[in-house]
Design a protein around this motif. Structure first.
Motif, PDB file in Angstrom:
ATOM      1  N   GLY A  30       0.808  -1.245   0.046  1.00 54.16           N
ATOM      2  CA  GLY A  30      -0.094   0.115  -0.030  1.00 54.16           C
ATOM      3  C   GLY A  30       0.860   1.119   0.047  1.00 54.16           C
ATOM      4  N   ARG A  31       2.052   1.272   0.536  1.00 53.00           N
ATOM      5  CA  ARG A  31       2.848   2.197   0.656  1.00 53.00           C
ATOM      6  C   ARG A  31       3.031   3.358  -0.515  1.00 53.00           C
ATOM      7  N   TRP A  32       3.199   2.702  -1.571  1.00 53.92           N
ATOM      8  CA  TRP A  32       3.538   3.341  -3.054  1.00 53.92           C
ATOM      9  C   TRP A  32       2.316   3.412  -3.741  1.00 53.92           C
ATOM     10  N   MET A  33       1.234   2.526  -3.370  1.00 50.72           N
ATOM     11  CA  MET A  33       0.096   2.394  -4.202  1.00 50.72           C
ATOM     12  C   MET A  33      -1.018   3.187  -4.024  1.00 50.72           C
ATOM     13  N   GLY A  34      -1.117   3.648  -2.791  1.00 50.81           N
ATOM     14  CA  GLY A  34      -2.362   4.349  -2.216  1.00 50.81           C
ATOM     15  C   GLY A  34      -3.106   3.390  -1.514  1.00 50.81           C
ATOM     16  N   SER A  35      -3.497   3.699  -0.232  1.00 50.52           N
ATOM     17  CA  SER A  35      -4.269   2.475   0.619  1.00 50.52           C
ATOM     18  C   SER A  35      -5.501   3.011   0.579  1.00 50.52           C
ATOM     19  N   ASP A  36      -6.520   1.879   0.506  1.00 51.41           N
ATOM     20  CA  ASP A  36      -7.940   1.947   0.520  1.00 51.41           C
ATOM     21  C   ASP A  36      -8.433   1.414   1.921  1.00 51.41           C
ATOM     22  N   PRO A  37      -9.566   1.804   2.279  1.00 49.63           N
ATOM     23  CA  PRO A  37      -9.945   1.455   3.398  1.00 49.63           C
ATOM     24  C   PRO A  37     -10.100  -0.175   3.654  1.00 49.63           C
ATOM     25  N   PRO A  38      -9.847  -0.740   4.834  1.00 49.66           N
ATOM     26  CA  PRO A  38      -9.844  -2.113   4.698  1.00 49.66           C
ATOM     27  C   PRO A  38     -11.270  -2.989   4.411  1.00 49.66           C
ATOM     28  N   HIS A 123       1.752   0.971 -29.625  1.00 55.59           N
ATOM     29  CA  HIS A 123       2.994   1.915 -30.115  1.00 55.59           C
ATOM     30  C   HIS A 123       3.796   2.246 -28.778  1.00 55.59           C
ATOM     31  N   ARG A 124       2.773   2.689 -27.888  1.00 56.40           N
ATOM     32  CA  ARG A 124       3.159   3.064 -26.499  1.00 56.40           C
ATOM     33  C   ARG A 124       2.780   2.453 -25.065  1.00 56.40           C
ATOM     34  N   LEU A 125       3.490   2.648 -23.942  1.00 57.63           N
ATOM     35  CA  LEU A 125       2.821   2.125 -22.952  1.00 57.63           C
ATOM     36  C   LEU A 125       3.257   3.255 -21.863  1.00 57.63           C
ATOM     37  N   MET A 126       2.427   3.743 -20.993  1.00 57.93           N
ATOM     38  CA  MET A 126       2.696   4.497 -20.097  1.00 57.93           C
ATOM     39  C   MET A 126       2.256   4.342 -18.796  1.00 57.93           C
ATOM     40  N   LEU A 127       2.852   4.716 -17.797  1.00 59.19           N
ATOM     41  CA  LEU A 127       2.489   4.609 -16.115  1.00 59.19           C
ATOM     42  C   LEU A 127       2.845   5.839 -15.446  1.00 59.19           C
ATOM     43  N   TRP A 128       2.454   5.742 -14.167  1.00 58.68           N
ATOM     44  CA  TRP A 128       2.620   6.673 -12.996  1.00 58.68           C
ATOM     45  C   TRP A 128       3.334   5.896 -11.969  1.00 58.68           C
ATOM     46  N   VAL A 129       4.411   6.413 -11.532  1.00 58.04           N
ATOM     47  CA  VAL A 129       5.081   5.841 -10.319  1.00 58.04           C
ATOM     48  C   VAL A 129       5.675   6.703  -9.475  1.00 58.04           C
ATOM     49  N   VAL A 130       5.426   6.629  -7.951  1.00 55.69           N
ATOM     50  CA  VAL A 130       5.836   7.553  -7.007  1.00 55.69           C
ATOM     51  C   VAL A 130       7.370   7.478  -7.069  1.00 55.69           C
ATOM     52  N   ALA A 131       8.180   8.838  -7.368  1.00 55.16           N
ATOM     53  CA  ALA A 131       9.417   8.955  -7.658  1.00 55.16           C
ATOM     54  C   ALA A 131      10.385   8.031  -6.643  1.00 55.16           C
ATOM     55  N   ASP A 132       9.843   8.090  -5.229  1.00 59.55           N
ATOM     56  CA  ASP A 132      10.869   7.446  -4.408  1.00 59.55           C
ATOM     57  C   ASP A 132      10.608   5.698  -4.192  1.00 59.55           C
ATOM     58  N   ASN A 133       9.767   5.489  -5.169  1.00 60.17           N
ATOM     59  CA  ASN A 133       9.542   3.865  -4.830  1.00 60.17           C
ATOM     60  C   ASN A 133      10.789   3.456  -5.843  1.00 60.17           C
ATOM     61  N   GLU A 153       4.610  16.481  -5.870  1.00 62.13           N
ATOM     62  CA  GLU A 153       4.029  16.295  -4.567  1.00 62.13           C
ATOM     63  C   GLU A 153       2.416  16.070  -4.798  1.00 62.13           C
ATOM     64  N   ALA A 154       2.381  15.065  -5.753  1.00 60.25           N
ATOM     65  CA  ALA A 154       0.881  14.582  -6.124  1.00 60.25           C
ATOM     66  C   ALA A 154       0.668  13.287  -5.363  1.00 60.25           C
ATOM     67  N   PHE A 155       1.233  12.738  -4.597  1.00 62.53           N
ATOM     68  CA  PHE A 155       1.076  11.488  -3.716  1.00 62.53           C
ATOM     69  C   PHE A 155       1.467  11.675  -2.355  1.00 62.53           C
ATOM     70  N   ARG A 156       0.447  11.472  -1.500  1.00 64.10           N
ATOM     71  CA  ARG A 156       0.825  11.653  -0.052  1.00 64.10           C
ATOM     72  C   ARG A 156       0.767  10.077   0.542  1.00 64.10           C
ATOM     73  N   TYR A 162       5.043  13.199  -2.084  1.00 65.93           N
ATOM     74  CA  TYR A 162       5.972  12.821  -2.780  1.00 65.93           C
ATOM     75  C   TYR A 162       5.755  13.125  -4.416  1.00 65.93           C
ATOM     76  N   ASP A 163       6.696  13.261  -5.255  1.00 70.53           N
ATOM     77  CA  ASP A 163       6.035  13.356  -6.710  1.00 70.53           C
ATOM     78  C   ASP A 163       5.802  12.070  -7.496  1.00 70.53           C
ATOM     79  N   TYR A 164       5.161  12.401  -8.572  1.00 74.11           N
ATOM     80  CA  TYR A 164       4.670  11.130  -9.544  1.00 74.11           C
ATOM     81  C   TYR A 164       5.457  11.167 -10.541  1.00 74.11           C
ATOM     82  N   LEU A 165       6.365  10.344 -10.996  1.00 74.09           N
ATOM     83  CA  LEU A 165       6.716  10.190 -12.393  1.00 74.09           C
ATOM     84  C   LEU A 165       5.918   9.705 -13.351  1.00 74.09           C
TER      85      LEU A 165
END
Ligand SMILES: CC(C)(COP(=O)(O)OP(=O)(O)OC[C@H]1O[C@@H](n2cnc3c(N)ncnc32)[C@H](O)[C@@H]1OP(=O)(O)O)[C@@H](O)C(=O)NCCC(=O)NCCS
Length: 175
Positions: A30-38, A123-133, A153-156, A162-165
């Protein structure tokens, strides 16, 4: 086509629900993917029974080891745009802790990337990842993804920002 050097990707089965539920509550996932309620195991089992069939627009695949078919994680590919030839790698996780850092995540990313280019003709594949992951960024770079943008600073997570790349991979750049 969905087989790599260490892993094979395959459709998720209802029997995978217990492991998916465990990983959903693993703070390291959950740390870098965002945590949802249990959610309860019963709720996750129900979800597993009613999972929509995979399409090229949204594909959820389990990652299992080639060696002994242990179910260790999952990848999700979505937002496929056949006009422009792009899809989004929405998530990748090696849920089983003991298998993290063993090259399985990199192999899974390589396999799904090859599938999008060779099988789906994109032709292309893209993704978002937390820069500190660090593990995820390293895995994506190894496969050939490059940084294409940054949402500052888009991810808390755990009280820090943290920044998102944004990372992208073009057909022909896959390593
Ligand atoms: C990110 C993840 C999918 C990577 O898969 P993995 O199987 O653990 O990673 P790999 O073993 O393929 O390693 C990839 C690279 O990262 C490095 N790495 C692994 N763990 C690391 C860590 N904690 N810190 C820094 N680098 C790390 C590896 O050494 C390897 O680089 P190298 O070959 O140059 O040595 C996996 O760690 C995971 O599921 N993490 C939790 C969920 C998550 O963050 N998913 C990504 C969301 S975008």
């Amino acid at each position: 086509m969905l087989t790599g050097e260490l892993v094979r990707l395959r459709a998720l089965e209802p029997a995978d629900s217990e492991a998916l539920w465990r990983w959903y509550h693993d703070p390291e996932v959950g740390r870098w993917m965002g945590s949802d309620p249990p959610i309860s195991l019963a709720q996750n089992m129900e979800k597993g029974q009613n999972r929509p069939r995979n399409t090229y627009e949204l594909m959820q695949l389990g990652i299992e080891t080639l060696q002994d078919q242990t179910f260790i994680g999952y990848v999700v590919l979505g937002d496929t745009d056949f006009v422009h030839g792009e899809a989004v790698l929405q998530s990748v996780a090696i849920g089983e802790r003991d298998f993290r850092g063993g090259g399985y995540g990199t192999d899974a990313v390589r396999v799904i990337s090859r599938y999008t280019f060779e099988e789906m003709g994109l032709h292309r594949l893209m993704l978002w990842v937390v820069a500190d992951n660090a593990a995820a960024v390293r895995a994506y770079r190894k496969v050939g993804f490059v940084e294409e943008g940054r949402r500052r600073e888009a991810f808390r997570s755990r009280g820090k920002r943290y920044d998102y790349l944004m990372m992208g991979l073009l057909e022909g750049e896959l390593r």
